[in-house]
Design a protein around this motif. Structure first.
Motif, PDB file in Angstrom:
ATOM      1  N   ARG A 212       0.841  -1.213   0.000  1.00 42.09           N
ATOM      2  CA  ARG A 212       0.000   0.000   0.000  1.00 42.09           C
ATOM      3  C   ARG A 212       0.870   1.254   0.000  1.00 42.09           C
ATOM      4  O   ARG A 212       0.602   2.217  -0.704  1.00 42.09           O
ATOM      5  CB  ARG A 212      -0.900   0.016   1.235  1.00 42.09           C
ATOM      6  CG  ARG A 212      -2.036  -0.954   1.154  1.00 42.09           C
ATOM      7  CD  ARG A 212      -2.948  -0.834   2.385  1.00 42.09           C
ATOM      8  NE  ARG A 212      -3.739  -2.039   2.498  1.00 42.09           N
ATOM      9  CZ  ARG A 212      -3.622  -2.941   3.478  1.00 42.09           C
ATOM     10  NH1 ARG A 212      -2.773  -2.745   4.473  1.00 42.09           N
ATOM     11  NH2 ARG A 212      -4.364  -4.021   3.464  1.00 42.09           N
ATOM     12  N   PHE A 213       1.907   1.226   0.849  1.00 46.90           N
ATOM     13  CA  PHE A 213       2.806   2.377   0.951  1.00 46.90           C
ATOM     14  C   PHE A 213       3.403   2.704  -0.421  1.00 46.90           C
ATOM     15  O   PHE A 213       3.482   3.865  -0.816  1.00 46.90           O
ATOM     16  CB  PHE A 213       3.897   2.048   1.978  1.00 46.90           C
ATOM     17  CG  PHE A 213       4.918   3.132   2.174  1.00 46.90           C
ATOM     18  CD1 PHE A 213       4.603   4.294   2.873  1.00 46.90           C
ATOM     19  CD2 PHE A 213       6.208   2.996   1.675  1.00 46.90           C
ATOM     20  CE1 PHE A 213       5.552   5.294   3.059  1.00 46.90           C
ATOM     21  CE2 PHE A 213       7.155   3.983   1.859  1.00 46.90           C
ATOM     22  CZ  PHE A 213       6.832   5.137   2.554  1.00 46.90           C
ATOM     23  N   ARG A 214       3.797   1.663  -1.144  1.00 43.65           N
ATOM     24  CA  ARG A 214       4.407   1.892  -2.456  1.00 43.65           C
ATOM     25  C   ARG A 214       3.408   2.432  -3.471  1.00 43.65           C
ATOM     26  O   ARG A 214       3.815   3.053  -4.451  1.00 43.65           O
ATOM     27  CB  ARG A 214       5.010   0.589  -2.979  1.00 43.65           C
ATOM     28  CG  ARG A 214       6.322   0.261  -2.291  1.00 43.65           C
ATOM     29  CD  ARG A 214       6.771  -1.132  -2.695  1.00 43.65           C
ATOM     30  NE  ARG A 214       8.079  -1.411  -2.140  1.00 43.65           N
ATOM     31  CZ  ARG A 214       8.457  -2.601  -1.689  1.00 43.65           C
ATOM     32  NH1 ARG A 214       7.617  -3.611  -1.721  1.00 43.65           N
ATOM     33  NH2 ARG A 214       9.676  -2.769  -1.210  1.00 43.65           N
ATOM     34  N   ARG A 215       2.115   2.164  -3.253  1.00 44.04           N
ATOM     35  CA  ARG A 215       1.096   2.653  -4.183  1.00 44.04           C
ATOM     36  C   ARG A 215       0.521   4.002  -3.746  1.00 44.04           C
ATOM     37  O   ARG A 215      -0.491   4.449  -4.265  1.00 44.04           O
ATOM     38  CB  ARG A 215      -0.015   1.610  -4.339  1.00 44.04           C
ATOM     39  CG  ARG A 215       0.432   0.407  -5.207  1.00 44.04           C
ATOM     40  CD  ARG A 215      -0.706  -0.564  -5.435  1.00 44.04           C
ATOM     41  NE  ARG A 215      -1.073  -1.256  -4.209  1.00 44.04           N
ATOM     42  CZ  ARG A 215      -2.299  -1.351  -3.708  1.00 44.04           C
ATOM     43  NH1 ARG A 215      -3.324  -0.789  -4.329  1.00 44.04           N
ATOM     44  NH2 ARG A 215      -2.516  -1.997  -2.581  1.00 44.04           N
TER      45      ARG A 215
END
Lengths: 334, 334, 334
Positions: C318-321
């Motif tokens: 999620r963090f990367r998106r």
């Protein structure tokens, strides 16, 4: 010892603006320098201290010379030029060659005539110490170690076994080289130790800081190439290889069998997992951990700067609700 | 020392495919092995090196045997079987029993007849060293310590006081066991030291890596159970208890009074805050820090892999604007 | 040694509820205390153990006294009061003054008559050791060091050079003070070492834990003020200054030239980059790293608590998106 500005300019090879017969006998900061002092200006944050310095001479860039109230050495790299001159102004203290009466040297060891083996040192079987090398008090050199010339083991350094070191190395107190790597095989009866049978090979001009450890290889050697610089409290695990001129700051840890390239810079509290390859010219920002191969030179980062604790707690709460945020956005999109 | 494949198969108890009279005298990697070498294949990443190995014999799984061009030992766990065999092929060097002339042993200490007290060692009052234990050069064993049999203190190890150690332990250089824990009470006149009056109890078959520290208890003892394995540069604080066969990699730190279960695995740069309990069979991923009780076995993680620095800076900026993102989504929902 | 409750109350200055002639001779936890024991209740989590304690006397707050089945010392700060009393009940063992036969002391060094220089110690040129100071086995005090009175160097401590220490300091095994800082200038021929020419100045009542390192200054000194407390395996780099009564827990690292204020608290695995200033009364939460000046007292944090590994992997995804999420919200807003 007093040395003239003219001699310094000649030795290091840079232009002097000022009287070559003036001498300096110490080094100080721009702010604290006296008429006996060599100093330098490299970081522009300190430029405001230049006009009022009381130094005998300042190493600086040509463009800063006009603001310098005293003599100046011009250099494109004032910090490196200062370093070379400071070594001449304040040379390391010498030592007397010979083996101290309280040292214990194995009969099969070889000590060069100009080497110093200090008090309470112990040197093991089949090890050799090169010319002009200083083995400081309390150091232990185990069996089958080979140390080149002009090395310094400051005090309480331990080489465990099968460690080969080139010339001009510096090893600070508490350094441990050649201890067993962390090799254990889990079985139904608990851990079985995997014998650590390799050695450590260290090139020329390597410096290792206080309380850093470099383990021996499991099979084959752990390797530090020429010119490697390692700070305090770092760990180099078994079978790691570190390329030429790579530098690592405090608390860097490199796990087993990882290969690090040349001219890499690891900032403080960084590291790398085991069994990866890192190419040349990689910079790792503070607190960052490499978890896979790095094949592209450049800077890598992954740390969060400190925040006010209350504000950080709110951020953490938001971070934990990221999943719900994605869901809410998805719902809105429908 | 040369040992026949038949003897190795018998000693370790596994099947040999090949001539039992062939001998091996060293261990090497698959790639570097010679006709004198024992080697092994455990990690399938190395299987491509198997067909061309020049080893005398390879320890491997039965399913890999058909690709092996030389003799093979069949094992369900080639790494553990290799470890046991390597100990026979390359046994640890022996030592001569006795107390070195430069060692200092308190008159109330007891040294077993088969123990070795090496050069420059100091042993304190009322301490005892068991049979066949080696206390290497420069080590200091303080007062009231009890060391069992067959232990190895490689060199420059320090046991401070009230440390009890079982049998077959290995302690690498720079290890410090039994130093005061970090106990301080703040007062209006500054810190008051809280006396650290407990000891350390260490079981059998424990190995502790270079420059690791294990503090004594404040009241009561710090405890490492049988079979615990700790890597270099770790810290076990006062009154911590570590369960059987738990292993900790480099830079692991366990804060005061925390209880760690059995068979836990702490990867590098991990840790736990003080005063928590961690159940058996917990795995802590690299750079992860336990901040509360763990009651469910399994793997725990909380670290961010390294990113290109520019891309990481953008991620950080997004992270900081998370609060505004939540606000914007809330507004959209209205 | 047995001491009466009356004497303890008088020495430390607090109220006793109970018989002043009863004596105690050890300290134990509430749970394990016997009729010979002093114990204390400070953390309310342990209050449930109070009614069943078998101690001779408990140090506690007045409001807890009614639940105490035995004698009590009343104190607003039971932990500090306990610490002071425990020092009287279990005093540190004494030592015999004098220089051990196996120690090596330079002819220009000065050793106070009441000091103890233990076995295998080495003391360098022009260094001095004050009254009632104990230099434990294997320690090395280099050249030009000045140590005050009533200090304790437990064992295997190294002072490298130009280290000045006040009175009543405690230095645990493996501590290294005054080693060269990490100063290197990159040139086309590799690293040039920048000579480390300063010293270290340490005030009174400073305690430094096992295997911690404090480097000498590059130019000028590294400074630890009175009452500083540093835990194990910490690193204080060159030219750092640490203010009075600041405390640092394990693995804290302070990079070069950073100035830390008074009464700061650094939790475990914390740190600060170089060349910053941190004001008085700053608390740094575990695993947090200060990356710029701190000018407001308070607590700072930036770490993520451990999560179940599968759930953490989802969070990372999620963090990367996050970037795409911002884009999607922007699109919705249009």
């Amino acid at each position: 010892m007093p040395i003239s500005l003219g001699d310094l300019a000649t030795s290091v090879g840079c232009e002097l603006i000022g009287d070559p017969d003036v001498t300096v006998s110490d080094v100080k900061s721009l702010q604290n320098a006296t008429a006996e002092s060599l100093t330098f200006l490299s970081n522009s944050a300190y430029k405001k201290q230049l006009p009022s310095t009381k130094a005998a001479v300042v190493v600086l860039r040509a463009e800063d010379a006009e603001d310098c109230p005293v003599a100046a050495f011009l250099s494109d790299d004032p910090y490196a030029t200062y370093a070379r001159m400071a070594t001449l102004v304040c040379p390391e203290p010498g030592f007397e060659a010979g083996v101290h009466a309280t040292a214990t040297v194995a009969s099969s060891a070889t000590i060069a005539a100009s080497a110093c083996i200090a008090a309470s040192v112990v040197i093991g079987e089949r090890s050799s110490i090169g010319e002009n090398t200083y083995v400081g008090p309390g150091s232990v050199i185990g069996n089958d170690c080979t140390v080149g010339s002009n090395c310094r083991f400051i005090a309480n350094v331990t080489l465990v076994k099968r460690v080969a070191i080139g010339d001009r190395g510096s090893f600070h107190p508490g350094v441990v080289i050649g201890a067993d790597g962390f090799g254990n095989a889990m079985t139904t009866e608990g851990w079985v130790k995997v014998p650590q049978l390799g050695g450590v090979r260290i090139g020329d001009d390597v410096e290792i800081g206080a309380n850093t450890t470099v383990d021996c290889g499991a099979i084959g050697d752990t390797v530090l190439a020429n010119g490697v610089r390692i700070d305090n409290l770092c760990m180099i695990a078994h079978n790691v290889e570190v390329g030429e001129h790579t530098a690592m700051a405090g608390f860097t840890g490199i796990a087993g069998s990882t290969i690090i390239g040349k001219r890499c810079l690891f900032a403080g509290k960084t590291g790398a997992v085991g069994h990866i390859s890192v190419c040349d010219d990689v910079v790792v920002a503070a607190k960052t951990f490499l978890s896979k191969d790095v094949t592209v030179p450049g800077t890598y980062a992954a740390s969060f700067p400190a925040d006010n604790a209350r504000s950080w707690a709110k951020q953490l709460a938001r971070f934990r609700r990221l999943g719900t945020l994605f869901d809410r956005v998805k719902k809105l999109e429908k």
